[in-house]
Motif scaffolding. Structure first.
Motif, PDB file in Angstrom:
ATOM      1  N   VAL A  60      20.665  43.757  -5.843  1.00  0.00           N
ATOM      2  CA  VAL A  60      21.787  42.191  -5.343  1.00  0.00           C
ATOM      3  C   VAL A  60      23.130  41.733  -5.663  1.00  0.00           C
ATOM      4  O   VAL A  60      22.966  40.516  -5.393  1.00  0.00           O
ATOM      5  CB  VAL A  60      21.013  41.173  -5.148  1.00  0.00           C
ATOM      6  CG1 VAL A  60      19.435  41.591  -4.879  1.00  0.00           C
ATOM      7  CG2 VAL A  60      20.226  40.930  -7.530  1.00  0.00           C
ATOM      8  N   GLY A  83      15.952  44.464  -3.353  1.00  0.00           N
ATOM      9  CA  GLY A  83      15.548  43.341  -4.021  1.00  0.00           C
ATOM     10  C   GLY A  83      15.547  42.600  -2.343  1.00  0.00           C
ATOM     11  O   GLY A  83      15.736  43.651  -1.734  1.00  0.00           O
ATOM     12  N   SER A  84      15.220  41.146  -2.663  1.00  0.00           N
ATOM     13  CA  SER A  84      15.164  40.152  -1.116  1.00  0.00           C
ATOM     14  C   SER A  84      15.950  39.782  -0.769  1.00  0.00           C
ATOM     15  O   SER A  84      16.446  39.666   0.213  1.00  0.00           O
ATOM     16  CB  SER A  84      13.621  39.886  -2.182  1.00  0.00           C
ATOM     17  OG  SER A  84      14.450  38.426  -0.916  1.00  0.00           O
ATOM     18  N   GLY A  85      16.613  39.473  -1.266  1.00  0.00           N
ATOM     19  CA  GLY A  85      17.957  38.507  -1.399  1.00  0.00           C
ATOM     20  C   GLY A  85      19.113  39.384  -0.325  1.00  0.00           C
ATOM     21  O   GLY A  85      19.684  40.285  -0.597  1.00  0.00           O
ATOM     22  N   LEU A 108       8.988  40.462  -4.431  1.00  0.00           N
ATOM     23  CA  LEU A 108       9.019  39.682  -5.768  1.00  0.00           C
ATOM     24  C   LEU A 108       8.228  38.547  -6.134  1.00  0.00           C
ATOM     25  O   LEU A 108       8.777  37.512  -6.395  1.00  0.00           O
ATOM     26  CB  LEU A 108      10.118  39.883  -5.740  1.00  0.00           C
ATOM     27  CG  LEU A 108      10.932  41.152  -5.489  1.00  0.00           C
ATOM     28  CD1 LEU A 108      12.887  40.632  -5.361  1.00  0.00           C
ATOM     29  CD2 LEU A 108      10.837  42.215  -6.542  1.00  0.00           C
ATOM     30  N   ARG A 247      19.360  31.431  -5.502  1.00  0.00           N
ATOM     31  CA  ARG A 247      21.252  31.267  -5.770  1.00  0.00           C
ATOM     32  C   ARG A 247      21.721  30.619  -5.535  1.00  0.00           C
ATOM     33  O   ARG A 247      20.985  29.084  -5.250  1.00  0.00           O
ATOM     34  CB  ARG A 247      21.309  31.876  -4.166  1.00  0.00           C
ATOM     35  CG  ARG A 247      21.102  33.371  -3.861  1.00  0.00           C
ATOM     36  CD  ARG A 247      21.282  34.468  -5.240  1.00  0.00           C
ATOM     37  NE  ARG A 247      20.702  35.224  -4.300  1.00  0.00           N
ATOM     38  CZ  ARG A 247      20.287  36.235  -4.893  1.00  0.00           C
ATOM     39  NH1 ARG A 247      19.089  35.580  -5.691  1.00  0.00           N
ATOM     40  NH2 ARG A 247      19.759  37.453  -4.115  1.00  0.00           N
ATOM     41  N   HIS A 294      19.439  35.634 -14.637  1.00  0.00           N
ATOM     42  CA  HIS A 294      18.657  35.457 -13.402  1.00  0.00           C
ATOM     43  C   HIS A 294      17.763  36.984 -13.799  1.00  0.00           C
ATOM     44  O   HIS A 294      17.765  38.345 -13.124  1.00  0.00           O
ATOM     45  CB  HIS A 294      19.675  36.727 -12.291  1.00  0.00           C
ATOM     46  CG  HIS A 294      19.848  36.849 -10.698  1.00  0.00           C
ATOM     47  ND1 HIS A 294      20.339  36.780  -9.969  1.00  0.00           N
ATOM     48  CD2 HIS A 294      18.810  36.933 -10.187  1.00  0.00           C
ATOM     49  CE1 HIS A 294      19.900  36.903  -8.976  1.00  0.00           C
ATOM     50  NE2 HIS A 294      18.393  36.719  -9.271  1.00  0.00           N
TER      51      HIS A 294
HETATM   52  O1  LIG Z   1      17.650  37.851  -6.707  1.00  0.00           O
HETATM   53  C1  LIG Z   1      16.526  38.868  -6.354  1.00  0.00           C
HETATM   54  C2  LIG Z   1      16.296  39.281  -5.539  1.00  0.00           C
HETATM   55  O2  LIG Z   1      15.894  39.944  -5.271  1.00  0.00           O
HETATM   56  O3  LIG Z   1      16.664  38.407  -4.227  1.00  0.00           O
END
Ligand SMILES: O=CC(=O)O
Ligand code: NAI
Length: 332
Positions: A60, A83-85, A108, A247, A294
């Motif tokens: 990310v 990662g997710s974002g 997550l 974020r 983070h």
């Molecule tokens: O900030 C981490 C994510 O996986 O997005």
């Protein structure tokens, strides 16, 4: 756009070290190149990597912007982010080049919600200040007036972004006696609102005015960038707290720092920053903030599950299917 042939054993480049069992599985399945030194890749290194693979596995913090995507040869067909974002990837540029983007949602959720809840508890109850006091050797002992904070039970939590993590935070909050209000891009179905005992706010402003604690849990996208600006921070009450595990760019960080410094809001719990890994020196100097590096999703179990998701996305793509976690522009 004509479908490009997908290699049976794709060349995969991974930008950071992943858990050993994940790397071992990737090495078995694909022609994988790992970043053995685990040094974050700069632009030149990313450009080289993107020129030499069918699949890039960034994390990310790798900024995969339009210029990098446009410069990549046709060989690059999949960006399977760990990662997710996905705010670090220019989804429009990827679409124009016919490059598929995937992420790893879901695995997550609980870990990040735990860390969000930890901040919700830590900031009003001054956990970090108390810990520092004990370590300093200057703790004078228990006293009726020592280390007073604010009670959690009975307060109102306002959640911005009631998706996977937002809902998981709402469930935890209920167990701590918080009432839950939320703002989301779309209103949740009635049954979900009932299950979460959550009250809908159509606009962010009223949520900010009414909440004792505000938790940001929406993704960074064109609508949410700068959403919590100076005006909106000004709507928060002087005894309210802001928690951000999503974020930093969703807030106006300098405006937030000013409000915290001037006591216009009571405190903040942050896991994310505008210029990571740098953290604004003014934030570091404040005692009414809890600052985490983070680490919302940083569990061994979560990293293994994230790796499994990345592998599933690559395998399904290589087999000619649509990967299970394909991210579509406009849907995040
Ligand atoms: O900030 C981490 C994510 O996986 O997005
Ligand atoms: N601190 C950390 O380590 C981690 C941070 N995250 C962050 O959390 C974010 C959310 O993750 P999930 O809950 O899994 O995502 P999700 O996609 O399940 O939920 C996001 C929710 O926000 C809503 N939303 C989107 N844009 C919005 C806007 N402009 N205004 C209001 N609501 C909006 C969506 O409708 C959705 O309900 C990720 O995008 C990522 O930035 C995720 C994992 C770990």
């Amino acid at each position: 756009m004509a479908k490009k042939p997908r290699p049976a054993t794709p060349r995969v480049i991974v930008t950071r070290r992943l858990p050993p069992n994940v790397e071992a599985r990737m090495a078995d399945l694909f022609d994988t190149v790992f970043n053995v030194g685990d040094v974050p890749m700069d632009r030149a290194a990313l450009t080289r990597a993107m020129a030499q693979c069918d699949v890039l596995v960034p994390s990310v913090t790798d900024q995969i912007d339009a210029a990098l995507i446009e410069a990549a040869p046709d060989r690059l067909q999949l960006i399977a982010s760990f990662g997710s974002g996905v705010d670090h990837i220019d989804l429009g540029a990827a679409r124009s080049r016919g490059i598929i983007v995937t992420n790893t949602p879901g695995v997550l959720t609980e870990d990040t919600a735990d860390m969000t809840m930890a901040l919700i508890l830590s900031v009003p109850r001054r956990l970090a200040e108390g810990e520092k006091l004990v370590r300093s050797g200057n703790w004078p002992g228990w006293s009726p007036s020592g280390m007073l904070g604010h009670r959690i039970r009975g307060k109102r939590l306002g959640i911005i972004g009631m998706g996977r993590i937002g809902r998981a935070v709402a469930r935890r909050a209920a167990a701590f006696g918080l009432s839950v209000a939320y703002h989301n891009r779309h209103r949740l179905p009635f049954e979900v609102e009932q299950e979460l005992s959550a009250t809908w706010h159509a606009d962010v402003d009223s949520l900010l005015t009414d909440s004792d604690i505000v938790s940001i849990n929406c993704p960074l996208n064109s609508d949410s960038r700068g959403m919590i600006d100076a005006r909106r921070i000004g709507l928060m009450r002087p005894d309210a707290y802001l928690i951000n595990t999503s974020r930093a760019e969703i807030t106006d960080e300098p405006a937030l720092i000013a409000a915290l410094s001037e006591g216009r809001i009571a405190g903040a719990g942050l896991d994310v920053y505008a210029h990571e890994p740098a953290v604004d020196a003014r934030l570091l100097a404040l005692s009414n903030v809890v600052l985490l590096p983070h680490m919302g999703s940083a569990t061994f179990e979560g990293r293994d599950a994230t790796g499994a998701r990345v592998i599933a996305n690559i395998r399904s793509w290589a087999d000619g299917h649509r990967p299970p976690n394909q991210v579509l522009e406009g849907w995040v």
